[in-house]
Scaffold this motif. Sequence first.
Motif, PDB file in Angstrom:
ATOM      1  N   GLU A 157     -34.913 -49.753  98.018  1.00 46.85           N
ATOM      2  CA  GLU A 157     -33.538 -49.367  97.724  1.00 46.85           C
ATOM      3  C   GLU A 157     -33.466 -47.855  97.529  1.00 46.85           C
ATOM      4  N   ILE A 158     -32.403 -47.255  97.953  1.00 45.32           N
ATOM      5  CA  ILE A 158     -32.203 -45.820  97.750  1.00 45.32           C
ATOM      6  C   ILE A 158     -31.938 -45.565  96.274  1.00 45.32           C
ATOM      7  N   THR A 159     -32.763 -44.687  95.678  1.00 44.14           N
ATOM      8  CA  THR A 159     -32.577 -44.368  94.265  1.00 44.14           C
ATOM      9  C   THR A 159     -31.808 -43.070  94.058  1.00 44.14           C
ATOM     10  N   GLN A 160     -31.837 -42.194  95.055  1.00 48.18           N
ATOM     11  CA  GLN A 160     -31.044 -40.966  94.990  1.00 48.18           C
ATOM     12  C   GLN A 160     -30.957 -40.364  96.375  1.00 48.18           C
ATOM     13  N   TYR A 161     -29.879 -39.624  96.580  1.00 42.98           N
ATOM     14  CA  TYR A 161     -29.700 -38.921  97.851  1.00 42.98           C
ATOM     15  C   TYR A 161     -28.932 -37.638  97.605  1.00 42.98           C
ATOM     16  N   ASP A 162     -29.249 -36.649  98.432  1.00 45.48           N
ATOM     17  CA  ASP A 162     -28.572 -35.359  98.383  1.00 45.48           C
ATOM     18  C   ASP A 162     -28.126 -35.071  99.816  1.00 45.48           C
ATOM     19  N   VAL A 163     -26.844 -34.960 100.049  1.00 52.83           N
ATOM     20  CA  VAL A 163     -26.293 -34.912 101.406  1.00 52.83           C
ATOM     21  C   VAL A 163     -25.476 -33.659 101.634  1.00 52.83           C
ATOM     22  N   THR A 164     -25.681 -33.048 102.797  1.00 50.44           N
ATOM     23  CA  THR A 164     -24.855 -31.922 103.234  1.00 50.44           C
ATOM     24  C   THR A 164     -24.290 -32.225 104.613  1.00 50.44           C
ATOM     25  N   PHE A 165     -22.981 -32.109 104.744  1.00 53.97           N
ATOM     26  CA  PHE A 165     -22.346 -32.174 106.056  1.00 53.97           C
ATOM     27  C   PHE A 165     -22.367 -30.767 106.627  1.00 53.97           C
ATOM     28  N   ARG A 166     -23.303 -30.541 107.544  1.00 50.71           N
ATOM     29  CA  ARG A 166     -23.498 -29.197 108.081  1.00 50.71           C
ATOM     30  C   ARG A 166     -22.283 -28.759 108.916  1.00 50.71           C
ATOM     31  N   TRP A 167     -21.878 -27.520 108.753  1.00 55.81           N
ATOM     32  CA  TRP A 167     -20.733 -26.958 109.474  1.00 55.81           C
ATOM     33  C   TRP A 167     -19.438 -27.730 109.215  1.00 55.81           C
ATOM     34  N   PHE A 168     -19.299 -28.276 108.009  1.00 53.02           N
ATOM     35  CA  PHE A 168     -18.100 -29.060 107.717  1.00 53.02           C
ATOM     36  C   PHE A 168     -16.834 -28.220 107.787  1.00 53.02           C
ATOM     37  N   ALA A 169     -16.927 -26.954 107.367  1.00 52.57           N
ATOM     38  CA  ALA A 169     -15.738 -26.098 107.438  1.00 52.57           C
ATOM     39  C   ALA A 169     -15.249 -25.951 108.870  1.00 52.57           C
ATOM     40  N   TYR A 170     -16.177 -25.830 109.798  1.00 53.87           N
ATOM     41  CA  TYR A 170     -15.820 -25.708 111.215  1.00 53.87           C
ATOM     42  C   TYR A 170     -15.188 -27.012 111.712  1.00 53.87           C
ATOM     43  N   LEU A 171     -15.738 -28.123 111.285  1.00 55.50           N
ATOM     44  CA  LEU A 171     -15.171 -29.422 111.653  1.00 55.50           C
ATOM     45  C   LEU A 171     -13.742 -29.557 111.151  1.00 55.50           C
ATOM     46  N   GLN A 226       3.262 -28.411  96.146  1.00 59.07           N
ATOM     47  CA  GLN A 226       3.713 -27.144  95.565  1.00 59.07           C
ATOM     48  C   GLN A 226       2.866 -26.642  94.412  1.00 59.07           C
ATOM     49  N   GLU A 227       2.232 -27.539  93.674  1.00 52.80           N
ATOM     50  CA  GLU A 227       1.576 -27.135  92.430  1.00 52.80           C
ATOM     51  C   GLU A 227       0.062 -27.025  92.523  1.00 52.80           C
ATOM     52  N   ILE A 228      -0.522 -27.519  93.589  1.00 53.89           N
ATOM     53  CA  ILE A 228      -1.966 -27.352  93.820  1.00 53.89           C
ATOM     54  C   ILE A 228      -2.176 -26.879  95.243  1.00 53.89           C
ATOM     55  N   ARG A 229      -3.353 -26.352  95.522  1.00 50.24           N
ATOM     56  CA  ARG A 229      -3.669 -25.850  96.852  1.00 50.24           C
ATOM     57  C   ARG A 229      -4.166 -26.972  97.756  1.00 50.24           C
ATOM     58  N   PHE A 230      -4.043 -26.755  99.054  1.00 48.25           N
ATOM     59  CA  PHE A 230      -4.590 -27.714 100.015  1.00 48.25           C
ATOM     60  C   PHE A 230      -6.089 -27.795  99.845  1.00 48.25           C
ATOM     61  N   GLY A 231      -6.739 -26.650  99.734  1.00 50.61           N
ATOM     62  CA  GLY A 231      -8.173 -26.590  99.483  1.00 50.61           C
ATOM     63  C   GLY A 231      -8.985 -26.249 100.706  1.00 50.61           C
ATOM     64  N   GLN A 232     -10.013 -25.463 100.477  1.00 54.41           N
ATOM     65  CA  GLN A 232     -10.949 -25.147 101.545  1.00 54.41           C
ATOM     66  C   GLN A 232     -11.967 -26.268 101.694  1.00 54.41           C
ATOM     67  N   ALA A 233     -12.797 -26.159 102.734  1.00 51.40           N
ATOM     68  CA  ALA A 233     -13.719 -27.245 103.048  1.00 51.40           C
ATOM     69  C   ALA A 233     -14.681 -27.548 101.909  1.00 51.40           C
ATOM     70  N   PHE A 234     -15.064 -26.540 101.121  1.00 47.81           N
ATOM     71  CA  PHE A 234     -16.014 -26.768 100.024  1.00 47.81           C
ATOM     72  C   PHE A 234     -15.327 -27.254  98.760  1.00 47.81           C
ATOM     73  N   GLU A 235     -14.019 -27.471  98.809  1.00 44.10           N
ATOM     74  CA  GLU A 235     -13.258 -27.821  97.613  1.00 44.10           C
ATOM     75  C   GLU A 235     -12.817 -29.289  97.581  1.00 44.10           C
ATOM     76  N   LEU A 236     -13.561 -30.160  98.220  1.00 42.77           N
ATOM     77  CA  LEU A 236     -13.200 -31.571  98.212  1.00 42.77           C
ATOM     78  C   LEU A 236     -13.584 -32.269  96.914  1.00 42.77           C
ATOM     79  N   GLY A 237     -14.133 -31.510  95.969  1.00 40.62           N
ATOM     80  CA  GLY A 237     -14.369 -32.029  94.633  1.00 40.62           C
ATOM     81  C   GLY A 237     -13.687 -31.152  93.603  1.00 40.62           C
ATOM     82  N   MET A 238     -12.600 -30.506  94.011  1.00 41.60           N
ATOM     83  CA  MET A 238     -11.896 -29.582  93.122  1.00 41.60           C
ATOM     84  C   MET A 238     -10.415 -29.936  93.052  1.00 41.60           C
TER      85      MET A 238
END
Length: 295
Positions: A157-171, A226-238
């Motif tokens: 079973e997977i006990t931990q994972y660390d994931v990066t979507f490479r070039w996500f901003a470009y996508l 109106q009250e929050i920003r759309f957000g940049q690619a790295f801000e999907l947890g903000m």
Amino acid sequence: MKLLSILSIGVATVAAVPNAPVLPRASNSSNATPNFGYAKLYRLQEAFYEKFMYPNNAKEAASINSTAFSEDVLGRVSDTRDFVGRELNTEYIFGLFIPTDSISIIGQPYSYEIMQFTANQNIASASTRVNFTFPSFGNISLPVTIDTWITWNEAEEITQYDVTFRWFAYLLQTLLLGLAPGNSTLAMERATMALASSVCNAHTSYCNGTNAQYESRDDCMQFLTQEIRFGQAFELGMNTLGCRSIHEIMLKYRPDVHCPHIGKSGGGMCDDTMGYVEKVTENFFKNSPWVPTMQ
């Protein structure tokens, strides 16, 4: 109704090191460090991606608690947040990538190819090219490179994972600019209105009674556009519309857990409490060492 339709009608090996210290093994029996070997770890990597492909991911999501993960699994996705426990990880890793009525920047994975791979003991690191379709963007197909670090326990079973979507901003830019080629301002306006409308519709459907986050649909639209920003690619947890759009898809699974994530507070998933330094220095992974024990 998908995004393009809405817009069309005007909706705004680590080498042996002499005398190297032996790293401690995790005390939890579910996190004991096995020694699978390279070939076995490659097969485990493939097994995970087979489950991640649609429609297999739908079966995993429907299980509520996928046995791909240990009960105490810890997961981190670079541009979003941390995910703790089997149920939450089942929802976000499998449930997020299946067909939905929501307007979303998330695609559905249908094929993959492991491009780079290295492994030792119970640890594997890989770069995998995954092909996605994006239903909200006219079913366009695009490849996405996903970099992963994964550890498994003795039960495989997977006990931990660390994931990066490479070039996500470009996508993300590629997807959004496709809404209004040559006019980035209009493309963002269209994306903002469509995603906000989808979030507010989902709020109306799933976040009722004590789970309600907004006084009305107008209140929801006002806040998200109106009250929050759309957000940049790295801000999907903000504190962004983009973050709330990601979490919208989870509402149908457990409204009591996920409704706060699309609300004004962000529910600990969509807020600005974690700055850059905190994110980089966070000591999150505790289930197993990321460095193989030296022998």
